[in-house]
Scaffold this active site. Structure first.
Site: not given
Ligand code: PEP
Length: 253
Positions: A12-14, A100, A102, A170, A176, A216, A237
């Site tokens: 997920n490049w966001k 998600h 976010e 998640e 993050g 993470s 992410g």
């Molecule tokens: C995500 O946003 O889906 C995610 C898992 O981010 P990260 O790997 O940076 O924790």
């Protein structure tokens, strides 16, 4: 991880990536995927909308799949700035992330909207990656199971099955932050999700649905997480923005 389910490593490049770096990353992943003799995983990248077309071209026939980060619940119409599942499919996407945390936080999306988006994605021929997970407060209050169960039941559309649905667990507090639940904690939530899927879809479908862990994940912890019985890959992410790290995660399958 189970023999019945092929691991999915999804990036997920966001809201990251301009043309040059998006294309460089996609090119590096495509090259590594082409060089992998017989990969034991499926790989997917979900760039921002602006890069879908060019990243899709760069991925070409490498076997790395293309997905988006959101879609609208309607097929078309007066929804300024929104993107429909049909548009995503038309541009070469096979997947779309919905719900998600976010999106749930920044845009106030609730289970009902997530369910509608997932249903629209599936009706449009896409596989919906439905994200669920508790906040830190909810975990501290001992409500993780309750929250995850209720988000799953509320976000799963009626036409869901193993061919059009992936669940991503998640924990919001792990996204993050560099923090993750223990492996036992991850497995117990994934088992709870599989049980919820079994009630909603029947045991056979539930056994075939891929449940990803997200939060993470990095090359250092991926092997142990993906080895857990009900973890079928990752939604990644930060670490998906570096080809080396993302591929390192995939290679731990
Ligand atoms: C995500 O946003 O889906 C995610 C898992 O981010 P990260 O790997 O940076 O924790």
């Amino acid at each position: 991880m189970s023999q019945n389910r092929r691991p999915l490593i999804a990036g997920n490049w966001k809201m990251n990536g301009l043309k040059a770096d998006g294309l460089a990353l996609a090119g590096a992943l495509a090259e590594r995927m082409r060089a992998a003799a017989d990969p034991a995983f499926d790989m997917l990248v979900c760039p921002p909308f602006t890069l879908l077309a060019s990243v899709g071209d760069a991925l070409g026939t490498s076997g790395v799949a293309l997905g988006a980060q959101d879609c609208h619940a309607n097929e078309k119409g007066a929804h300024t700035a929104d993107i429909s599942a049909a548009m995503l499919s038309d541009i070469g996407c096979g997947f779309v992330i919905v719900g998600h945390s976010e999106r749930r936080t920044d845009h106030g999306e609730d289970d009902e909207q997530v369910q509608a988006k997932a249903g629209a994605a599936q009706a449009g021929g896409l596989t919906a990656i439905i994200c669920i997970g508790e906040t830190e407060q909810e975990r501290d209050d001992g409500k993780t199971f309750e929250v995850v169960k209720s988000q799953l039941a509320g976000s799963l559309p009626s036409g869901a099955d193993a061919s059009n649905t992936v669940i991503a667990y998640e924990p919001v507090w792990a996204i993050g932050t560099g923090r993750t639940p223990s492996n036992d904690e991850v497995q117990e939530v994934h088992a709870l999700i599989r049980d919820g899927l079994s009630q909603a879809l029947g045991a056979d479908q539930a056994d075939a649905v891929r449940i990803l862990y997200g939060g993470s994940m990095k090359p250092e912890n991926a092997k142990d997480l993906i080895a857990l019985a009900d973890v079928d890959g990752g939604l990644i992410g930060g670490a998906s923005l570096k080809a080396e790290d993302f591929f390192g995660i995939a290679e731990s399958c």
